[in-house]
Design an enzyme around this catalytic site. Structure first.
Site, PDB file in Angstrom:
ATOM      1  N   ASP A  50     -22.128   2.030  -9.090  1.00  0.00           N
ATOM      2  CA  ASP A  50     -22.182   0.700  -8.466  1.00  0.00           C
ATOM      3  C   ASP A  50     -22.938   0.655  -7.143  1.00  0.00           C
ATOM      4  O   ASP A  50     -23.070  -0.394  -6.550  1.00  0.00           O
ATOM      5  CB  ASP A  50     -20.764   0.146  -8.243  1.00  0.00           C
ATOM      6  CG  ASP A  50     -19.966   1.013  -7.284  1.00  0.00           C
ATOM      7  OD1 ASP A  50     -20.469   2.070  -6.888  1.00  0.00           O
ATOM      8  OD2 ASP A  50     -18.846   0.616  -6.938  1.00  0.00           O
ATOM      9  N   ARG A 278     -16.777  -5.019  -3.548  1.00  0.00           N
ATOM     10  CA  ARG A 278     -17.788  -5.333  -4.562  1.00  0.00           C
ATOM     11  C   ARG A 278     -17.906  -6.834  -4.757  1.00  0.00           C
ATOM     12  O   ARG A 278     -17.190  -7.632  -4.169  1.00  0.00           O
ATOM     13  CB  ARG A 278     -17.370  -4.668  -5.880  1.00  0.00           C
ATOM     14  CG  ARG A 278     -17.524  -3.158  -5.877  1.00  0.00           C
ATOM     15  CD  ARG A 278     -18.787  -2.765  -6.593  1.00  0.00           C
ATOM     16  NE  ARG A 278     -18.775  -3.378  -7.906  1.00  0.00           N
ATOM     17  CZ  ARG A 278     -18.363  -2.785  -9.027  1.00  0.00           C
ATOM     18  NH1 ARG A 278     -17.974  -1.538  -8.981  1.00  0.00           N
ATOM     19  NH2 ARG A 278     -18.361  -3.420 -10.176  1.00  0.00           N
ATOM     20  N   TYR A 286     -11.879   5.022  -5.239  1.00  0.00           N
ATOM     21  CA  TYR A 286     -11.927   6.372  -5.814  1.00  0.00           C
ATOM     22  C   TYR A 286     -10.809   7.175  -5.204  1.00  0.00           C
ATOM     23  O   TYR A 286     -10.655   7.189  -3.976  1.00  0.00           O
ATOM     24  CB  TYR A 286     -13.220   7.079  -5.419  1.00  0.00           C
ATOM     25  CG  TYR A 286     -14.449   6.631  -6.148  1.00  0.00           C
ATOM     26  CD1 TYR A 286     -14.672   7.015  -7.461  1.00  0.00           C
ATOM     27  CD2 TYR A 286     -15.405   5.858  -5.514  1.00  0.00           C
ATOM     28  CE1 TYR A 286     -15.825   6.633  -8.123  1.00  0.00           C
ATOM     29  CE2 TYR A 286     -16.561   5.467  -6.165  1.00  0.00           C
ATOM     30  CZ  TYR A 286     -16.761   5.857  -7.470  1.00  0.00           C
ATOM     31  OH  TYR A 286     -17.896   5.479  -8.121  1.00  0.00           O
ATOM     32  N   PRO A 364     -19.066  11.237  -7.897  1.00  0.00           N
ATOM     33  CA  PRO A 364     -19.594   9.871  -7.851  1.00  0.00           C
ATOM     34  C   PRO A 364     -19.616   9.268  -6.444  1.00  0.00           C
ATOM     35  O   PRO A 364     -20.251   8.254  -6.219  1.00  0.00           O
ATOM     36  CB  PRO A 364     -18.628   9.089  -8.746  1.00  0.00           C
ATOM     37  CG  PRO A 364     -17.369   9.874  -8.755  1.00  0.00           C
ATOM     38  CD  PRO A 364     -17.747  11.307  -8.544  1.00  0.00           C
TER      39      PRO A 364
END
Ligand code: FAD
Length: 665
Positions: A50, A278, A286, A364
């Protein structure tokens, strides 16, 4: 019934994730005979990567769809680091803000991978009829090394099989009607935009299974961390003997944590959470779940089905305490197992190339998986496209490995430093350490520096190779071969409209001679520019203008070389027709091309256009300079306005000239 067919294509791309779509963009843009297949029945719709770094957005600007990210995405620049105060509370340290936010027109942004894939697919469709063939798996591979050097040969044979609907669309990907949260699938009408939803429901058609044997000249394997292509060419992934298991959730949080809409971390003795705000009120979190011992190639997997959404939620609640955390809407969640690994080489015989997760994997949280993968696909895509079209020499293909492998090593180094901070329990100096790591890797991570070394595509002068010995004027320039052309907002001479250089230097498959024409009000300088124009109009033995010297990409682009001028005089004090006519080509139907002459002058109605481009480039405003910008906006060569022969020498080492092809004189 024999359900097996045979065919040929110049380029076959396996995998239509971010890296494969980037490579496919170039095939579409340059009109290459190419195909792209993916075993999944659909593209990604929710979850996965993302983060978008500013260099990726600059690339999108050159491809023409950066505005779509700005419209849908979320900007993330400042970061806060929350740590325990020893009395049971969390305290904020920060905010930390990059000191270099003005070095790119764009800020780092957040938007889910599915939307990025949407924009790439739309762009490919805009330029060609190339379509991703979905539900098609690559299953067998043969390589005839005796055909390695024959440019017209097809040394690679791949067997493709069309999958049944059930194979191509595992149950967690199937469309489910209804607006409420379907946590297990993550794909509901409620969380998809209309264009994605229409594609999703049109895909679940049953397909006839069939097999096809495809011969190709070049193969680009963009098939993810478990890359099938990489295994066919016996290239291993090497690296760490531990994997980290991460819980990742995309939720609309219900929480009294004050920084829920701000980028940051929250530290606890058991681990650190990364908080990423977001689009559409969503937040990604996370959380480290477990470390798993593996062998060096990543075998030793953990049963991820033991991890549940509830477990991840409870772990987040513990770390956030005393703040509360809950949610009703979850778009997507995953338990994601990954280690730091890299392939020793990214290509075989300059015929098979590997890009993206296929050659480097890492945690990530550095927000670079999708960025690095797309930039790999972008790098190999134009090179293969131009060689497959016969307009560039195959020798440029080896620069893919030399340019991208080095960056992948830096990526893993960054990840080692950064992700260690998420699992170590010492929290005393954690925020300071995080800031140090971010600042150290910032230029690399955001893509402001690329560190591409000398090659046929990057002409480093002797003094560049040994800067301390240099006395040359070039060493003061900020236009460095192997780095991106530093973005500046300019005025178009003809109409005064503004554009960033990232949009002017389009990704259309052309090299560009950028003439920094200097102050053309000064007579002597105007004379230098006119002399240069004369030399460019009749170049060497070919006797044609430099623009016509090189082979064209069919009728898509008249030449693989373009000329652009940027002068430094005040916009109002010079006229469009003051410039040599090589800079305003004329077409009997379309008239003058007004888009070749630009001006580095301040504009009262847009502060981004500050007339300081020459200063940023380190170029004298009167004398100017000249540079070659590659199709991917990296600087290939730089010199003075008089250095025409050296510049043509560079181009002749890369682009195929008309005479050598027997082209029209
Ligand atoms: P991929 O996106 O993996 O694309 C590879 C494609 O190849 C796939 O579509 C696959 O179907 C296809 N393929 C594979 N084998 C074959 C074959 N034999 N024939 C035909 N097609 C084939 N990154 C982050 O930054 N943050 C995250 O939270 C995050 N979470 C992730 C969660 C999951 C479950 C996964 C899988 C990845 C996640 N990533 C995350 C990683 C990120 O998605 C990747 O870095 C990025 O997608 C890499 O792009 P790529 O094109 O190289 O590979």
């Amino acid at each position: 019934v024999n359900n097996t067919s045979e065919s040929q294509t110049d380029v076959l791309i396996i995998g239509a994730g971010p890296s494969g779509l980037m490579a496919a963009y170039w095939m579409a843009r340059c009109g290459v005979n190419a195909r792209i297949v993916d075993k999944r029945g659909t593209k990604v719709f929710t979850g996965q990567a993302d983060g978008l770094r500013c260099r990726t957005l600059e690339i999108f600007d050159s491809m023409g769809f950066q505005h779509r990210v700005q419209h849908e995405g979320h900007v993330a620049v400042e970061a806060n680091f929350w740590v325990p105060d020893g009395k049971g509370n969390l305290v904020r340290q920060g905010p930390h803000c990059s000191r270099k936010v003005n070095e790119s027109p764009f800020r780092n942004m957040l938007l889910n991978q599915g939307r990025i894939e949407r924009f790439l697919l739309d762009s490919i469709r805009e330029h060609s009829s190339l379509q991703v063939e979905r539900g098609v798996i690559a299953e067998a591979f043969k390589y005839d090394c005796t055909k390695e050097s024959g440019l017209d040969d097809y040394p690679i044979t791949v067997t493709l099989r069309t999958l049944s609907d059930a194979e191509a669309n595992p149950s967690d990907l199937r469309a489910e009607e209804g607006g409420s949260c379907k946590v297990a699938s993550g794909v509901t009408r409620g969380n998809l935009l209309q264009d994605d939803w229409e594609e999703l429901i049109s895909k679940s058609q049953a397909k006839e299974t069939k097999t096809e044997i495809v011969k190709c000249k070049y193969l680009i394997g963009c098939d993810g961390a478990h890359s099938w292509t990489r295994k066919q060419v016996n290239i291993p992934l090497e690296g760490s003997t531990t994997d980290h298991l991460w819980g990742v959730i995309d939720v609309v949080p219900i929480s009294n944590f004050p920084d829920m809409r701000r980028l940051g971390t929250v530290t606890h003795s058991t681990g650190t959470i990364l908080v990423i705000p977001r689009e559409r009120n969503m937040v990604r979190l996370y959380v480290p779940v477990q470390t798993i011992e593996t062998n060096t190639i990543g075998q030793g997997r953990f049963d991820r089905s033991k991890i549940t959404l509830e477990m991840i939620k409870r772990r987040i609640q513990t770390i956030f305490a005393p703040y509360t955390f809950d949610f009703q809407i979850c778009d997507w969640w995953a338990a994601y197992q990954i280690g730091q690994r890299i392939a020793p080489t990214f290509s075989k015989d300059n015929r098979v190339f590997l890009a993206g997760d296929a050659v480097h994997t890492h945690s990530p949280k550095v927000g670079l998986g999708m960025n690095m993968s797309m930039q790999d696909g972008f790098n190999i895509g134009w090179k293969v496209a131009m060689v497959a079209k016969g307009v560039a020499y195959p020798s440029i293909l080896s620069t893919y490995d030399s340019e991208r492998h080095r960056l992948a090593e830096m990526l893993l180094d960054f990840d080692r430093h950064w992700s260690g901070l998420f699992t170590e329990s010492d929290d005393e100096e954690k925020a300071q350490n995080m800031i140090k790591v971010v600042e150290f890797f910032e230029d690399f991570a955001d893509g402001r520096r690329s560190f591409y070394g000398a090659s046929s595509l990057v002409w480093k002068k002797k003094e560049d190779a040994n800067p301390s010995a240099s006395t040359s004027v070039y060493s003061y320039w900020n236009l460095i071969p192997g780095e991106r052309f530093p973005p500046v907002k300019l005025r178009m001479q003809a109409d005064g409209n503004l554009k960033w250089t990232t949009g002017i230097l389009q990704s259309d498959g052309r090299f560009r001679v950028v003439i920094l024409a200097g102050d053309v009000r000064v007579r002597a300088q105007r004379g230098r520019v006119e002399t240069l124009a004369k030399r460019l109009s009749s170049c060497g033995s070919v006797g044609k203008s430099i623009v016509d010297r090189y082979v064209s990409l069919d009728d898509r682009l008249k030449s693989t070389l373009d000329i652009v001028a940027i002068h430094s005089a005040p916009w109002m004090e010079v006229e469009f027709f003051d410039f040599p006519n090589i800079l305003y080509p004329f077409d009997a139907v379309r008239g003058w091309n007004y888009e070749k002459i630009w001006c580095d002058d301040a504009c009262v109605w847009d502060r981004d256009c500050d007339g300081k481009g020459y200063e940023r480039w380190g170029i004298d405003r009167t004398r100017g300079a000249m540079t070659i910008v590659r199709p991917d906006q990296y600087i290939g060569w730089v010199g003075e306005l008089e250095d025409v022969e050296e510049m043509i020498h560079y181009l002749d080492g890369v682009l195929v000239a008309q005479t050598l092809m027997g082209g029209a004189e």
